[in-house]
Design an enzyme around this catalytic site. Structure first.
Site, PDB file in Angstrom:
ATOM      1  CB  THR A  37      34.044 -21.124  -0.752  1.00 20.30           C
ATOM      2  OG1 THR A  37      34.742 -22.354  -0.921  1.00 20.30           O
ATOM      3  CG2 THR A  37      33.230 -21.141   0.528  1.00 20.30           C
ATOM      4  CE1 TYR A  83      39.005 -23.811  -2.007  1.00 21.12           C
ATOM      5  CE2 TYR A  83      37.013 -23.783  -3.327  1.00 21.12           C
ATOM      6  CZ  TYR A  83      37.729 -23.358  -2.222  1.00 21.12           C
ATOM      7  OH  TYR A  83      37.161 -22.475  -1.329  1.00 21.12           O
ATOM      8  CG  ASN A  84      43.394 -29.338   0.288  1.00 20.42           C
ATOM      9  OD1 ASN A  84      42.635 -30.307   0.373  1.00 20.42           O
ATOM     10  ND2 ASN A  84      44.317 -29.093   1.198  1.00 20.42           N
ATOM     11  CE1 TYR A  85      37.904 -23.559   4.003  1.00 17.61           C
ATOM     12  CE2 TYR A  85      36.274 -23.087   2.297  1.00 17.61           C
ATOM     13  CZ  TYR A  85      36.828 -22.833   3.538  1.00 17.61           C
ATOM     14  OH  TYR A  85      36.300 -21.822   4.318  1.00 17.61           O
ATOM     15  CE  LYS A 102      40.134 -21.698  -4.288  1.00 19.05           C
ATOM     16  NZ  LYS A 102      39.140 -20.875  -3.589  1.00 19.05           N
ATOM     17  CG  ASP A 103      46.253 -25.485   1.387  1.00 19.66           C
ATOM     18  OD1 ASP A 103      45.297 -26.268   1.622  1.00 19.66           O
ATOM     19  OD2 ASP A 103      47.197 -25.300   2.173  1.00 19.66           O
ATOM     20  CB  THR A 104      40.787 -22.380   1.202  1.00 24.09           C
ATOM     21  OG1 THR A 104      40.765 -21.796  -0.098  1.00 24.09           O
ATOM     22  CG2 THR A 104      40.044 -21.451   2.170  1.00 24.09           C
TER      23      THR A 104
HETATM   24  C1  PYR Z   1      36.909 -19.205  -2.288  1.00 20.61           C
HETATM   25  O1  PYR Z   1      36.029 -18.433  -1.964  1.00 20.61           O
HETATM   26  O2  PYR Z   1      36.728 -20.015  -3.197  1.00 20.61           O
HETATM   27  C2  PYR Z   1      38.191 -19.150  -1.576  1.00 20.61           C
HETATM   28  O3  PYR Z   1      38.970 -20.070  -1.494  1.00 20.61           O
HETATM   29  C3  PYR Z   1      38.567 -17.938  -0.923  1.00 20.61           C
END
Ligand code: PYR
Length: 291
Positions: free
Chosen positions: A42, A129-131, A154-156
């Site tokens: 991101t 990548y979980n956001y 990766k859990d944001t």
């Molecule tokens: C990103 O910038 O990809 C993060 O998850 C912090």
């Protein structure tokens, strides 16, 4: 425990990928002791990059280090699969993808299908990548199970309990991606992926050391300072502030963001620079105290 930095992607004034600046930035982060680079995340404006640019970014950073997680998600699965195939020639830590974003109300079985396609074709370990705040979709532990073959997540997420659930209910490597939870992530998960690492790598590496020595009170003091910088970045607009803060705290130019992430105005640059110079004293004090 690992400190992973979602690297800022530098652009030129006329919006082209600035490879020389990206390389210089990656070199500095690795030199400062971070464990890995999360590419095209991101913070790196992954959704604003073409498939071709994602490849160029990988080539550029791979010149510096193989400690790379290559984010290649997108809304055209053919592009995603071609990026996976491209990644074969790079001996990297893994690939990652956010879930297909933008489209509301996607049936979860389609998201599972998307990630399954990635796992099947990937020459590298796959990280989800979980956001949810950005994608409006939550890849739950149960869905991770359905996908199968995933290495890490990766859990944001500012909800730390949510991240802990992956630890409880899966065998994944678990990273939290909230800037505000680095201490917790280093302590209870496999590490942190934090945008602040772009401009405060020394502080993060120090925090990791303090945590590994069991010095929680000291690590918390580092966290307090870290928060002040994050709040400052937030005040001026996080995504664009990174570019100014890297320059001010690390001493080199990482160019500009790509609109619609607009560069800070001259007035804003002056404001944030003035404020960060004050805070910098606290930064240097901590490095000196524990260095
Ligand atoms: C990103 O910038 O990809 C993060 O998850 C912090």
């Amino acid at each position: 425990m690992e400190v992973i930095v979602p690297i800022v992607t530098p652009f030129t004034r006329d919006n082209a990928l600035d490879k020389a600046k990206l390389k210089e930035h990656a070199e500095n982060l690795i030199e400062k002791g971070i464990d890995a680079i999360f590419l095209n995340g991101t913070t790196g404006m992954g959704p604003s990059l073409s498939a071709e640019e994602k490849k160029e970014a990988l080539k550029t950073v791979y010149d510096v280090t193989d400690k790379v997680i290559f984010q290649l998600g997108g809304l055209n699965l053919d592009d995603v699969l071609s990026l996976l195939s491209f990644s074969k020639d790079f001996s990297i830590l893994g690939v990652a993808s956010y879930s297909p974003y933008y489209y509301p109300g996607l049936p979860s079985k389609w998201v599972v299908k998307y990630f399954k396609a990635i796992v099947e074709k990937s020459p590298h370990p796959v990280y989800v990548y979980n956001y949810p705040q950005a994608t409006n979709f939550d890849v739950t532990p149960q869905l991770i199970e359905e996908i199968g073959g995933v290495t890490g997540i990766k859990d944001t997420n500012d909800d730390f309990v949510h991240s802990l659930r992956y630890k409880r209910f899966t065998n994944l490597k678990v990273y939290n991606g909230s800037d505000y939870l680095t201490l917790q992530s280093l302590t209870f998960l496999d590490g942190t992926v934090t945008a602040g690492g772009n401009y405060m790598p020394e502080l993060l590496v120090l925090q990791k050391r303090l945590v590994s020595q069991g010095k929680v009170a000291e690590a918390l003091q580092v966290q307090e300072t870290y928060y002040k910088f994050l709040d400052l970045a937030r005040k001026y607009g996080m995504m664009a502030s990174h570019y100014v803060l890297v320059k001010e705290l690390q001493g080199y130019d990482v160019g500009y963001p790509r609109p619609p992430i607009f560069p800070l105005t001259q007035e804003e640059v002056e404001g944030i620079t003035r404020e960060v110079r004050e805070l910098r004293k606290e930064y240097l004090y901590l490095l000196d105290k524990y260095g």
